[in-house]
Structure formats: C-alpha cells, structure tokens
Design a protein around this motif. Structure first.
Motif, PDB file in Angstrom:
ATOM      1  N   GLN A   1      17.816  -1.796 -13.061  1.00  0.00           N
ATOM      2  CA  GLN A   1      17.236  -3.053 -14.084  1.00  0.00           C
ATOM      3  C   GLN A   1      18.571  -3.278 -15.339  1.00  0.00           C
ATOM      4  OE1 GLN A   1      15.257  -6.276 -13.863  1.00  0.00           O
ATOM      5  NE2 GLN A   1      17.138  -7.160 -15.000  1.00  0.00           N
ATOM      6  N   THR A   2      19.606  -4.313 -15.358  1.00  0.00           N
ATOM      7  CA  THR A   2      20.355  -4.611 -15.943  1.00  0.00           C
ATOM      8  C   THR A   2      20.163  -5.551 -16.553  1.00  0.00           C
ATOM      9  OG1 THR A   2      22.141  -5.870 -14.709  1.00  0.00           O
ATOM     10  CG2 THR A   2      22.399  -3.721 -13.896  1.00  0.00           C
ATOM     11  N   ARG A   3      21.020  -6.300 -17.517  1.00  0.00           N
ATOM     12  CA  ARG A   3      21.054  -7.066 -18.469  1.00  0.00           C
ATOM     13  C   ARG A   3      20.915  -8.716 -17.461  1.00  0.00           C
ATOM     14  NH1 ARG A   3      25.083  -5.131 -21.942  1.00  0.00           N
ATOM     15  NH2 ARG A   3      24.839  -4.458 -23.255  1.00  0.00           N
ATOM     16  N   GLN A   4      21.834  -8.960 -16.217  1.00  0.00           N
ATOM     17  CA  GLN A   4      21.419  -9.883 -15.909  1.00  0.00           C
ATOM     18  C   GLN A   4      20.838 -10.238 -13.968  1.00  0.00           C
ATOM     19  OE1 GLN A   4      25.138 -11.576 -16.384  1.00  0.00           O
ATOM     20  NE2 GLN A   4      24.785 -12.554 -18.713  1.00  0.00           N
ATOM     21  N   GLU A   5      20.505  -9.055 -14.040  1.00  0.00           N
ATOM     22  CA  GLU A   5      20.744  -8.416 -12.432  1.00  0.00           C
ATOM     23  C   GLU A   5      19.537  -6.992 -12.574  1.00  0.00           C
ATOM     24  OE1 GLU A   5      24.208  -8.343 -10.682  1.00  0.00           O
ATOM     25  OE2 GLU A   5      25.316  -7.381 -12.076  1.00  0.00           O
ATOM     26  N   VAL A   6      19.192  -6.888 -11.185  1.00  0.00           N
ATOM     27  CA  VAL A   6      18.436  -5.594 -10.358  1.00  0.00           C
ATOM     28  C   VAL A   6      19.716  -4.601  -9.395  1.00  0.00           C
ATOM     29  CG1 VAL A   6      16.822  -4.315  -9.314  1.00  0.00           C
ATOM     30  CG2 VAL A   6      16.030  -6.522 -10.659  1.00  0.00           C
TER      31      VAL A   6
ATOM     32  N   THR B   1       0.491  -1.240   0.034  1.00  0.00           N
ATOM     33  CA  THR B   1       0.320   0.384   0.145  1.00  0.00           C
ATOM     34  C   THR B   1       0.630   1.760   0.085  1.00  0.00           C
ATOM     35  OG1 THR B   1      -0.012  -0.319   2.455  1.00  0.00           O
ATOM     36  CG2 THR B   1      -1.679  -1.146   1.257  1.00  0.00           C
ATOM     37  N   VAL B   2       2.283   0.768   0.119  1.00  0.00           N
ATOM     38  CA  VAL B   2       3.454   2.143   0.534  1.00  0.00           C
ATOM     39  C   VAL B   2       4.510   1.541  -0.148  1.00  0.00           C
ATOM     40  CG1 VAL B   2       3.432   1.866   2.384  1.00  0.00           C
ATOM     41  CG2 VAL B   2       3.507   4.120   1.340  1.00  0.00           C
ATOM     42  N   GLN B   3       4.732   2.906  -0.888  1.00  0.00           N
ATOM     43  CA  GLN B   3       6.403   1.958  -1.418  1.00  0.00           C
ATOM     44  C   GLN B   3       7.156   3.254  -1.645  1.00  0.00           C
ATOM     45  OE1 GLN B   3       7.419   3.022  -5.240  1.00  0.00           O
ATOM     46  NE2 GLN B   3       5.059   3.885  -4.853  1.00  0.00           N
ATOM     47  N   HIS B   4       8.602   3.007  -2.483  1.00  0.00           N
ATOM     48  CA  HIS B   4       9.888   4.148  -2.015  1.00  0.00           C
ATOM     49  C   HIS B   4       9.712   4.083  -3.609  1.00  0.00           C
ATOM     50  CE1 HIS B   4      11.332   5.677   1.574  1.00  0.00           C
ATOM     51  NE2 HIS B   4      10.250   6.063   1.406  1.00  0.00           N
ATOM     52  N   TYR B   5      10.088   3.107  -4.178  1.00  0.00           N
ATOM     53  CA  TYR B   5      10.397   2.753  -5.742  1.00  0.00           C
ATOM     54  C   TYR B   5      10.152   1.383  -6.547  1.00  0.00           C
ATOM     55  CZ  TYR B   5      13.595   3.702  -9.565  1.00  0.00           C
ATOM     56  OH  TYR B   5      14.185   3.765 -10.883  1.00  0.00           O
ATOM     57  N   THR B   6       9.412   1.646  -7.517  1.00  0.00           N
ATOM     58  CA  THR B   6       8.933   0.373  -8.267  1.00  0.00           C
ATOM     59  C   THR B   6       9.843   0.143  -9.467  1.00  0.00           C
ATOM     60  OG1 THR B   6       6.886   0.842  -6.892  1.00  0.00           O
ATOM     61  CG2 THR B   6       6.862  -0.280  -9.425  1.00  0.00           C
ATOM     62  N   ILE B   7       9.776  -0.840 -10.440  1.00  0.00           N
ATOM     63  CA  ILE B   7      10.046  -1.578 -11.233  1.00  0.00           C
ATOM     64  C   ILE B   7       9.458  -2.922 -11.571  1.00  0.00           C
ATOM     65  CG2 ILE B   7      12.334   0.137 -11.148  1.00  0.00           C
ATOM     66  CD1 ILE B   7      13.646  -2.824 -10.812  1.00  0.00           C
ATOM     67  N   VAL B   8       9.340  -3.319 -12.258  1.00  0.00           N
ATOM     68  CA  VAL B   8       9.848  -4.717 -13.252  1.00  0.00           C
ATOM     69  C   VAL B   8      10.603  -5.117 -14.068  1.00  0.00           C
ATOM     70  CG1 VAL B   8       8.495  -5.524 -14.977  1.00  0.00           C
ATOM     71  CG2 VAL B   8       6.443  -3.080 -14.029  1.00  0.00           C
ATOM     72  N   SER B   9      10.739  -5.827 -13.871  1.00  0.00           N
ATOM     73  CA  SER B   9      12.051  -6.911 -13.816  1.00  0.00           C
ATOM     74  C   SER B   9      11.723  -7.128 -15.537  1.00  0.00           C
ATOM     75  CB  SER B   9      12.292  -8.542 -13.069  1.00  0.00           C
ATOM     76  OG  SER B   9      11.180  -8.877 -13.236  1.00  0.00           O
ATOM     77  N   ASP B  10      13.201  -7.290 -16.430  1.00  0.00           N
ATOM     78  CA  ASP B  10      12.537  -6.927 -17.470  1.00  0.00           C
ATOM     79  C   ASP B  10      12.831  -8.907 -18.048  1.00  0.00           C
ATOM     80  OD1 ASP B  10      13.018  -4.567 -18.368  1.00  0.00           O
ATOM     81  OD2 ASP B  10      14.809  -4.655 -18.803  1.00  0.00           O
ATOM     82  N   THR B  11      12.994  -9.745 -17.464  1.00  0.00           N
ATOM     83  CA  THR B  11      13.298 -11.314 -18.260  1.00  0.00           C
ATOM     84  C   THR B  11      12.022 -11.976 -17.879  1.00  0.00           C
ATOM     85  OG1 THR B  11      15.041 -11.614 -17.157  1.00  0.00           O
ATOM     86  CG2 THR B  11      15.260 -11.448 -20.194  1.00  0.00           C
TER      87      THR B  11
ATOM     88  N   ALA C   1      23.996   3.050 -18.529  1.00  0.00           N
ATOM     89  CA  ALA C   1      24.544   3.109 -20.021  1.00  0.00           C
ATOM     90  C   ALA C   1      24.831   2.025 -20.011  1.00  0.00           C
ATOM     91  CB  ALA C   1      25.264   4.133 -20.261  1.00  0.00           C
ATOM     92  N   SER C   2      24.836   1.326 -21.696  1.00  0.00           N
ATOM     93  CA  SER C   2      25.826   0.101 -22.448  1.00  0.00           C
ATOM     94  C   SER C   2      26.454  -0.526 -21.238  1.00  0.00           C
ATOM     95  CB  SER C   2      27.438   1.032 -23.004  1.00  0.00           C
ATOM     96  OG  SER C   2      26.706   1.734 -23.957  1.00  0.00           O
ATOM     97  N   GLY C   3      25.415  -0.878 -20.497  1.00  0.00           N
ATOM     98  CA  GLY C   3      25.169  -1.855 -19.209  1.00  0.00           C
ATOM     99  C   GLY C   3      25.879  -1.963 -18.130  1.00  0.00           C
ATOM    100  N   VAL C   4      26.689  -0.534 -17.853  1.00  0.00           N
ATOM    101  CA  VAL C   4      27.437  -0.228 -16.702  1.00  0.00           C
ATOM    102  C   VAL C   4      26.007   1.180 -15.758  1.00  0.00           C
ATOM    103  CG1 VAL C   4      28.828   1.173 -16.195  1.00  0.00           C
ATOM    104  CG2 VAL C   4      28.968  -0.220 -17.986  1.00  0.00           C
ATOM    105  N   VAL C   5      26.294   0.778 -14.748  1.00  0.00           N
ATOM    106  CA  VAL C   5      25.426   1.038 -13.933  1.00  0.00           C
ATOM    107  C   VAL C   5      26.671   2.268 -13.411  1.00  0.00           C
ATOM    108  CG1 VAL C   5      24.078   1.693 -12.032  1.00  0.00           C
ATOM    109  CG2 VAL C   5      24.031  -0.166 -13.431  1.00  0.00           C
ATOM    110  N   TYR C   6      25.915   3.837 -12.953  1.00  0.00           N
ATOM    111  CA  TYR C   6      26.680   5.043 -13.055  1.00  0.00           C
ATOM    112  C   TYR C   6      25.849   5.879 -12.213  1.00  0.00           C
ATOM    113  CZ  TYR C   6      29.718   4.050 -17.117  1.00  0.00           C
ATOM    114  OH  TYR C   6      30.069   3.532 -18.113  1.00  0.00           O
ATOM    115  N   TRP C   7      26.473   5.680 -10.668  1.00  0.00           N
ATOM    116  CA  TRP C   7      25.509   6.846 -10.008  1.00  0.00           C
ATOM    117  C   TRP C   7      26.498   8.182  -9.802  1.00  0.00           C
ATOM    118  CZ3 TRP C   7      26.968   2.475  -8.426  1.00  0.00           C
ATOM    119  CH2 TRP C   7      27.593   1.841  -7.465  1.00  0.00           C
ATOM    120  N   MET C   8      25.319   8.659  -8.704  1.00  0.00           N
ATOM    121  CA  MET C   8      27.504  10.522  -8.057  1.00  0.00           C
ATOM    122  C   MET C   8      26.078   9.809  -7.053  1.00  0.00           C
ATOM    123  SD  MET C   8      25.822  14.312  -9.145  1.00  0.00           S
ATOM    124  CE  MET C   8      24.290  14.542  -7.659  1.00  0.00           C
ATOM    125  N   GLY C   9      27.626  10.173  -6.393  1.00  0.00           N
ATOM    126  CA  GLY C   9      27.617   9.666  -4.718  1.00  0.00           C
ATOM    127  C   GLY C   9      27.689  11.101  -4.457  1.00  0.00           C
TER     128      GLY C   9
END
Length: 398
Positions: free
Chosen positions: A326-331, A259-269, A371-379
């Motif tokens: 979501q990446t190619r083989q994992e979340v 009933t409450v959440q912070h983030y929602t996704i659907v796994s690809d495969t 991007a191109s299978g690589v996860v980037y983020w700003m710390g």
C-alpha cells in the motif's frame, strides 16, 4: 613528514585484494556507513522477558482507540498479540469435537493416545481439552501439542507418567487450533513429492513445501490477517487480548468471503479488504493471479452487486502474485514476472489496473517494503525501486 588527511571511500569492496583496494574498506564487522563515514551498529534488547512458540514470520504494530500499544506476532505455530510484554495467544480454532473416553494411557509413560475419528490434525498442532475426568492417574485438561498417528488417532505428552494402563476420560471437549506451518522451506523429492500423475512412470518429481508466512493489516483498531494458503481471520481489539481470532466469514453476516488466499491487506484511505491469490466467487480452488476485494467499509461483504463496490479482477502477466504494498495513492502488486498498480476510481469500475513493468523478478514473498513513498524490493539478480516508474538500483559489484 607533514600529516596527510586520508580520505577512504565508503562501502566494503571484496572484489579485489587488500592491496588493490587502497583507499577503500576491505573488511568490517558490525558497522554501517552514514554520510560516507563508518558508524558502529547499535545493540538490541529484548522486548519482554516472556517468549512465544515458533519462528516469527510476521509483525505488525498499532495502537487501539483506548491507547493500548499492541504488536501482532505470527509464527509458524501460532499467532500472538503482545501487550505489556505478554504474548497473548489469539490463534484461531478450526474445529471443536465432543469425545467420549478418548484417552488411552500406559503405566509408567507420559505418552497418551487420543482417539478422534477424522480429527484433521497434523504433527505439531495444538489441542485444548476441557471437561476431562481422571484416567490412569492423569487429568488431561489444558493445551497439548499433537503427534500424528493416523486419521483417527494422535498422541500427546502429559506432564507426568500414568500409573495404570487405562482408557477413559469421560465426556471431553477437544478444541483444535488451525494447522501449524513449517519454520523453513522444505525441499521434497521422490515418490509422492510432486503432484499426482506428473512425470513418467516410476520417477518422482521434486516439490517445495512452503514455510508459514502471514499477512496482516489493521481495519481500524481491529486486525485482519491470514497465513499464506489459508483463510482470512479477524480479531476484534474491543473484546480484549484474551479472545481468539475467528474466520472472517464468521464475524457477522458475511457474503462470499474468500476461503483461501495468498496475501491480504486493507487499503488505507478507501477501506477495502483485498485478497491476492484466492478462490474465485462460488469456487474453492485457489487462483494465484486473482484479486478480490470487499465492499467499501465492510470486511464481510465480498459479493459484487450493482449496489456495492465489491469486485474482482484477474491479472495476466505472471504465474502468481507474490506480494502487494500500500502506497499513498495506489496499491502496488508484484507478481513473479511483473508489477501492477491498483488505483481507486469509485463506482462503477471501483479499482483500475495498470501494468507498470514486465520481465522483472522478486526473490521472495517478504522482500518488498515501502520507505518515504518509494517501494523497494529484491529481485533474483538485482534490486528494484518504484517511485512512479520502475527502476533498478545501481550496484557496483554487479
């Protein structure tokens, strides 16, 4: 004097003076560097001459089975689906009330007071009236934005001024959209800003009022989305852009949908719906480190049973889940202090968790991208990447 080829170093360096930066670039405007050379930034043009209300904080683009190219736009006030340049309002509704003579008008004023006991609205919310009869020379059918007065009353602005002091409107149906959010963060101080009972007597604590952020993913051609700190909603593309989204638990026969959440996704495969930072099974309090997922190929069945693959797990490193990618083989799940990998194993364990890195940081909820299978983020003080292992990006200024 013979001509000499000047080789400038790419990038902008403001750490020294113009003289000390000989052979490099000290200042720029609307350029980027590509293959070591400066390149002007291209311009932009509006997607459409139509506009939407609020500040956009979430976008998703997809194509339906019939070939319609759609764009989901989440703002602090509403959620839209753009089609053919038109922004169609699919904002979910939270309540419907049938009112009797709720309108009070004042002669010469556009302000109309609406009486509805325990209406649950806040300033900025939207309500749609239907079935209203004229009162004070005004017929108030249509959508209006609310200004809060008290728990039992609010005001709206009519298109024209009333011609009499009157109360009426007959039997009116009021349809309330979900509460709006803030366009920016708000820093609160003083009495009532912090949680009740915190701090010493007579001293208020500071608090942060969060801006409205959306997470959204496609479930086939349909849309699963929700505001941070709110419910999970579902929009069926086959019904058309004229339909509104509904709570996920109201879509079909549902079981224990968060009933409450912070983030929602659907796994690809594997086609699971994930809720990151949500209420536990049978509870209503949000646990910021709890991960729950639906049964495979089901948006509505969230009850873990031996006969399905729904489940949950609580992460331990950190105080809240900030985002997931979501990446190619994992979340990839990023908390405020660590990064995890969720990998699909199949029954009976379904999803495994692996701690990839600890003592990291992330600057905000929307600062991660793939991007191109690589996860980037700003710390907080550096940039990170994950391509099988967690690394920090090289930064000359740092």
């Amino acid at each position: 004097m013979p001509l000499q080829l000047l080789q400038f170093r790419p990038g902008i360096n403001r750490e020294g003076t113009t003289l000390a930066n000989e052979g490099g670039w000290f200042d720029c405007d609307k350029i980027r560097f590509r293959s070591g050379y400066p390149q002007k930034l291209g311009g932009w043009q509006p997607l459409s001459s139509y506009t939407y209300q609020g500040v956009a904080r979430g976008l998703i683009n997809w194509v339906t089975l019939k070939g319609y190219n759609l764009l989901g736009v989440g703002t602090n006030l509403k959620y839209y689906v753009e089609s053919g340049g038109i922004y169609n309002d699919i904002t979910p509704t939270r309540a419907v009330a049938v009112l009797t003579n709720p309108f009070t008008t004042t002669n010469g004023s556009k302000t109309v007071v609406v009486t509805d006991v325990d209406h649950g609205a806040i300033t900025g919310d939207f309500v749609t009236f239907s079935g209203a009869s004229a009162v004070g020379g005004l017929t108030l059918n249509g959508e209006y934005q609310i200004t809060y007065i008290n728990t039992n009353a609010y005001s709206i602005q009519a298109a024209s001024a009333a011609n009499a002091d009157a109360t009426g409107g007959g039997t009116v149906t009021a349809t309330y959209q979900i509460n709006v959010g803030l366009p920016t963060y708000g820093y609160l101080t003083g009495w009532g800003a912090g949680p009740w009972g915190y701090g010493t007597w007579g001293n208020g604590l500071p608090s942060i009022s969060s801006l409205r952020l959306w997470s959204q993913s496609n479930y086939g051609q349909n849309l699963v989305f929700g505001p941070r700190g709110g419910g999970i909603y579902y929009w069926d593309a086959s019904v058309g852009v004229g339909s509104r989204a509904v709570l996920l638990q109201d879509v079909m026969t549902s079981y224990d949908v968060p009933t409450v959440q912070h983030y929602t996704i659907v796994s690809d495969t594997s086609r699971f719906v994930f809720a990151f930072g949500c209420n536990e099974l049978g509870g209503s309090t949000l646990d910021p480190m709890l991960v729950r997922w639906s049964d495979q190929e089901s948006v509505a069945n969230w009850t873990p049973l031996p006969t399905n693959q729904a489940g949950f797990i609580r992460l331990s490193h950190g105080s809240e889940i900030r985002t997931a990618v979501q990446t190619r083989q994992e979340v990839v799940v990023i908390t405020d202090a660590s990064i995890y990998s969720l990998q699909y194993l199949g029954p009976p364990y379904v999803w495994s968790t692996q701690l990839l890195g600890d003592n990291i940081s992330i600057a905000g909820y929307n600062t991660a991208i793939i991007a191109s299978g690589v996860v980037y983020w700003m710390g907080v003080d550096k940039f990170y990447r994950y391509d099988g292992r967690v690394q920090t990006l090289r930064c000359d200024l740092r």
